[in-house]
Design an enzyme around this catalytic site. Sequence first.
Site, PDB file in Angstrom:
ATOM      1  N   LYS A 187     124.190 139.277  -4.666  1.00 18.24           N
ATOM      2  CA  LYS A 187     124.764 138.068  -5.274  1.00 18.24           C
ATOM      3  C   LYS A 187     124.290 137.919  -6.712  1.00 18.24           C
ATOM      4  CE  LYS A 187     125.013 135.454  -0.970  1.00 18.24           C
ATOM      5  NZ  LYS A 187     124.432 134.366  -0.210  1.00 18.24           N
ATOM      6  N   HIS A 227     137.266 159.427  21.362  1.00 22.52           N
ATOM      7  CA  HIS A 227     138.102 160.438  20.697  1.00 22.52           C
ATOM      8  C   HIS A 227     137.852 160.483  19.191  1.00 22.52           C
ATOM      9  CE1 HIS A 227     140.456 161.155  24.395  1.00 22.52           C
ATOM     10  NE2 HIS A 227     139.996 159.939  24.658  1.00 22.52           N
ATOM     11  N   GLU A 237     121.157 141.360  10.644  1.00 23.95           N
ATOM     12  CA  GLU A 237     120.589 140.425   9.669  1.00 23.95           C
ATOM     13  C   GLU A 237     119.256 139.856  10.161  1.00 23.95           C
ATOM     14  OE1 GLU A 237     123.541 138.256   6.928  1.00 23.95           O
ATOM     15  OE2 GLU A 237     122.786 136.666   8.202  1.00 23.95           O
TER      16      GLU A 237
END
Length: 449
Positions: free
Chosen positions: A423, A309, A288
């Site tokens: 948003k 793995h 961010e």
Amino acid sequence: MIKFEYGGTAGQGRRFEREFAPDALAAEKANRMLEDGTGEGAGFLGWVSLPTALTDEVLDGIEAAGSRLRVLADVVVVIGIGGSYLGAKAVMEALGDPFGYMKGAAGPEVIFAGQNISEDYMWSLLEAVRGRSLAAIVISKSGTTTEPAIAFRIVRGEIERRYGREGARERIVAVTDASKGALRGEADREGYETFVIPDDVGGRYSVLTPVGLLPLAVAGADIRALVRGAQDMRTACGADVGFAYNPAARYAAARNTLYARGYKIEILASYEPALGYFGEWWKQLFGESEGKRSRGIFPASVTYTTDLHSMGQYIQEGERIMFETVVSVEHPRHEIVVAREETDSDGLNFVAGKRLHEINRMAEMGVSLAHADGGVPNMRIVLPCVDEYNIGALLYFFERACGISGYMLGINPFDQPGVEAYKKNMFALLGKPGYEKEGRAIAERLERE
Ligand code: PA5
């Protein structure tokens, strides 16, 4: 104290000065800008001096509220998202153990909500708290974030149903802005105890405010040791500390040089599963802060040896665009030695008598050498042990390095304008008042496409 090594065990360390010295001045300059407040986003530099600015009075208040909630409830729900939850969650996971310590043994169980909008998650949470006494800490700097607001409405409803509005008053604590936002208004109206998030500290840099410290106090962590570790790291990374001795400046310089050479992804790796969530906190901090103006290293995280793995193949031989930073723990908290067996039917007697930690460390060295050979430069951050003091130092180390890195990259590491885009769409789709125009535009677009 934490050490930073370039090249880890892969012998690249000697090349550090030659390779990264050209960035030393830029790193030192960026570090000074954090102290002087001469860079972009200077209104959000409160975290720089936070460890030393936290007074005994503030810590006393946090500890008192923590102790009160510890005896009041079997379960404390901590509600928040992003910077308002990741720090507390990461530290709790680091200090706890996977099978219960710090999750109810000596105090309440601390669980998290508001970091998603999953109906099934919330249903399970309500089931999990059934029949157990309940309290909540709701954390939101803006006081208007949708995810925690929805979770709080549901958890508050449950608390009020059980204890009434009067009872809820002593069971809910709010951490929010001093004067702005819906949560502040609600807390004042209902008479909840509140703690203030300083104006000049952004969410992802707020773990050393009540945002992180209150949930940690409830979980039984020694928050004073955490702050002491951060304070000592602040001294170690000060603007007056030369590049050769400043771990945050060295780390920031190395990652920026690698980025300029085409290494676009940084993998934070640890060989301790307890540090897995620390990687989540770190990803938010760097992602961010740096992902702006079409720039920034993409932060990824893995837990080894587990992920060798699954991701090991790609890291060893996939596209050569990544470097690796290993958080390496020097001393585990416990000791287990592999036993010798007469029959040796599993062929493991070659490690008999060795501690698991020694085997883990050899795995780390082996991986470091292999990745260096495979074209993945690596660095190592050595943590003496996982306790409050060292985790506090590690938090501040990364915050400081992130500020330096962001300034070296030429972006403002303290804003997050891109977070608003989703948003706006979500509010428009949900018909939030004020978003009618966006709602119509989206409807037309969906019809067209
Ligand atoms: O780092 C940030 O600023 C964000 O991650 C915020 O912490 C997050 O969006 C939550 O915001 P708020 O605390 O206002 O609810």
